[in-house]
Design an enzyme around this catalytic site. Structure first.
Site, mmCIF file in Angstrom:
data_model
loop_
_atom_site.group_PDB
_atom_site.id
_atom_site.type_symbol
_atom_site.label_atom_id
_atom_site.label_comp_id
_atom_site.label_asym_id
_atom_site.label_seq_id
_atom_site.Cartn_x
_atom_site.Cartn_y
_atom_site.Cartn_z
ATOM 1 N N ASP A 11 0.810 -1.219 0.000
ATOM 2 C CA ASP A 11 0.000 0.000 0.000
ATOM 3 C C ASP A 11 0.842 1.267 0.000
ATOM 4 O O ASP A 11 0.387 2.333 -0.392
ATOM 5 C CB ASP A 11 -0.868 0.007 1.270
ATOM 6 C CG ASP A 11 -2.325 -0.173 0.942
ATOM 7 O OD1 ASP A 11 -2.614 -0.803 -0.088
ATOM 8 O OD2 ASP A 11 -3.169 0.322 1.717
ATOM 9 N N ASN A 43 -19.833 7.228 -4.941
ATOM 10 C CA ASN A 43 -21.300 7.213 -4.765
ATOM 11 C C ASN A 43 -21.945 8.502 -4.269
ATOM 12 O O ASN A 43 -23.126 8.710 -4.491
ATOM 13 C CB ASN A 43 -21.683 6.101 -3.779
ATOM 14 C CG ASN A 43 -21.425 4.726 -4.349
ATOM 15 O OD1 ASN A 43 -22.049 4.338 -5.329
ATOM 16 N ND2 ASN A 43 -20.481 4.013 -3.768
HETATM 17 P P1 AMP Z 1 -15.084 1.893 1.102
HETATM 18 O O1 AMP Z 1 -14.182 1.919 2.302
HETATM 19 O O2 AMP Z 1 -14.408 2.345 -0.140
HETATM 20 O O3 AMP Z 1 -15.811 0.589 0.943
HETATM 21 O O4 AMP Z 1 -16.218 3.001 1.394
HETATM 22 C C1 AMP Z 1 -17.169 2.798 2.403
HETATM 23 C C2 AMP Z 1 -18.021 4.022 2.563
HETATM 24 O O5 AMP Z 1 -18.555 4.441 1.305
HETATM 25 C C3 AMP Z 1 -19.244 3.748 3.417
HETATM 26 O O6 AMP Z 1 -18.939 3.923 4.766
HETATM 27 C C4 AMP Z 1 -20.246 4.767 2.908
HETATM 28 O O7 AMP Z 1 -20.123 5.942 3.677
HETATM 29 C C5 AMP Z 1 -19.818 5.054 1.497
HETATM 30 N N1 AMP Z 1 -20.770 4.497 0.531
HETATM 31 C C6 AMP Z 1 -20.780 3.247 0.029
HETATM 32 N N2 AMP Z 1 -21.818 3.076 -0.802
HETATM 33 C C7 AMP Z 1 -22.485 4.248 -0.825
HETATM 34 C C8 AMP Z 1 -23.642 4.729 -1.489
HETATM 35 N N3 AMP Z 1 -24.345 3.935 -2.292
HETATM 36 N N4 AMP Z 1 -24.028 6.008 -1.249
HETATM 37 C C9 AMP Z 1 -23.315 6.800 -0.427
HETATM 38 N N5 AMP Z 1 -22.234 6.415 0.227
HETATM 39 C C10 AMP Z 1 -21.813 5.162 0.039
#
Ligand code: AMP
Length: 320
Positions: A71, A259
């Site tokens: 990373d 998103n």
């Molecule tokens: P990640 O660590 O990249 O999986 O991102 C996780 C975060 O993305 C979650 O805690 C949400 O706050 C946000 N997230 C995921 N899906 C959505 C969605 N459909 N709409 C808004 N926020 C989202």
């Protein structure tokens, strides 16, 4: 996908900390495993777990090549002025205290993919990648190389995240510790696990979907959390105009970046003074590769879903 383990030709492992020594993806041998173990001091939650995965795969797939994709590796091109902290030099010499940066595989993949989508060579672009997930970090990519990034010695520094504070006055640690009768370690845990969007919103959630819902119901703390988050992202992007000598592309990625329209919109609006103009119908699209700025915008705003698994698979194949 497969019917037998013997079909697996190689395994690519995401390893969080490669330090200064493991500055690119490598095939794993005993020496590499020893280095990963030694770096556990810098990533105590991650590197030991990564080693468990590596050992399990070696045991169950004897003879199958294992690769480590770090990373931290993509950020190893940062100049010294970007990775040194303003503390006594001896701490760098003795303990390797410096900025490392994380999410490197994602920053590498997204910056490369953004250039590809635009039909340009990444070497000709100044790109800011906003990896906004539960953990969040920003990077400045120039000539195809990282020149600065927001996470530091650990993933705690930089942006406000789901549960992590990001940047703050280091004196806060001692101050809260004294007031609440907590050790530095305990305050550190609060900064990692109970802060960020979760803490700022007064405990609503670390998930932006819950924050959006709470704001819709008039929750002021949730609104403060979102506003503080976006303001910090925009300030980092603007500061990377210094690191890059201008910005050609801003790419949003990861859960929130892919998103959440409100975050993308607020951040872009702060940057209007740099000539950012968004096409809001496009900016509303979720989870797709898209150019979301107008043709006359001075900076190209993009959504580029990250794909760390693909990037790790490709790097593993390249090593073979
Ligand atoms: P990640 O660590 O990249 O999986 O991102 C996780 C975060 O993305 C979650 O805690 C949400 O706050 C946000 N997230 C995921 N899906 C959505 C969605 N459909 N709409 C808004 N926020 C989202």
């Amino acid at each position: 996908v497969i019917s037998d383990l013997s079909e697996i030709g190689a395994v690519g492992h995401r390893v969080v900390h490669g330090g200064e020594k493991l500055n690119k993806a490598v095939l794993i041998n005993d020496a590499v495993k020893k280095d990963i173990e030694e770096l556990s001091a810098l990533a105590p939650l991650h590197n030991p777990a990564n080693l468990i995965g590596i050992n399990a795969c070696e045991k169950n797939m004897p003879g199958v090549p294992q690769a480590a994709i770090f990373d931290t590796a993509f950020h190893q091109t940062m100049p010294k002025k970007a990775y040194m902290y303003g503390i006594p030099y001896e701490y760098y010499e003795k303990y390797k205290v410096r900025r490392y940066g994380f999410h490197g595989t994602s920053h590498d993949y997204v910056s490369a993919r953004a250039a590809e989508i635009l039909g340009k060579d990444r070497k000709d672009l100044k790109i800011v990648v906003c990896h906004l997930g539960n953990g969040a970090s920003i990077s400045a990519v120039k000539n195809g190389e990282c020149v600065d990034t927001s996470m530091g010695l650990t993933p705690l520094e930089g942006l406000i995240m789901g549960t992590r504070s990001g940047d703050l006055d280091p004196a806060i640690l001692d101050y809260i510790g004294e007031k609440e009768n907590l050790s530095a370690k305990e305050v550190n845990t609060i900064l990692n696990k109970k802060s960020g969007i979760l803490g700022l919103s007064g405990g609503v959630s670390s998930d932006f979907r819950d924050i959006d819902a709470a704001i819709a119901e008039g929750n002021e703390k949730a609104k403060t959390a979102l506003d503080t988050y976006c303001y910090r992202v925009a300030k980092y992007i603007a500061s990377y105009a210094v690191a890059l000598g201008g910005i050609d592309v801003i790419a949003f990625t990861a859960g929130v970046g892919e998103n959440n329209y409100v975050v993308r919109k607020q951040v872009s609006d702060y940057l209007a003074f740099l000539g950012v103009k968004t096409d809001d119908e496009k900016l509303k699209i979720r989870g797709e590769e898209i150019v979301a700025s107008t043709p006359d915008s001075k900076i190209t705003i993009m959504i580029v879903p990250t794909n760390e698994e693909l990037a790790i698979a490709r790097q593993t194949l390249a090593l073979l």
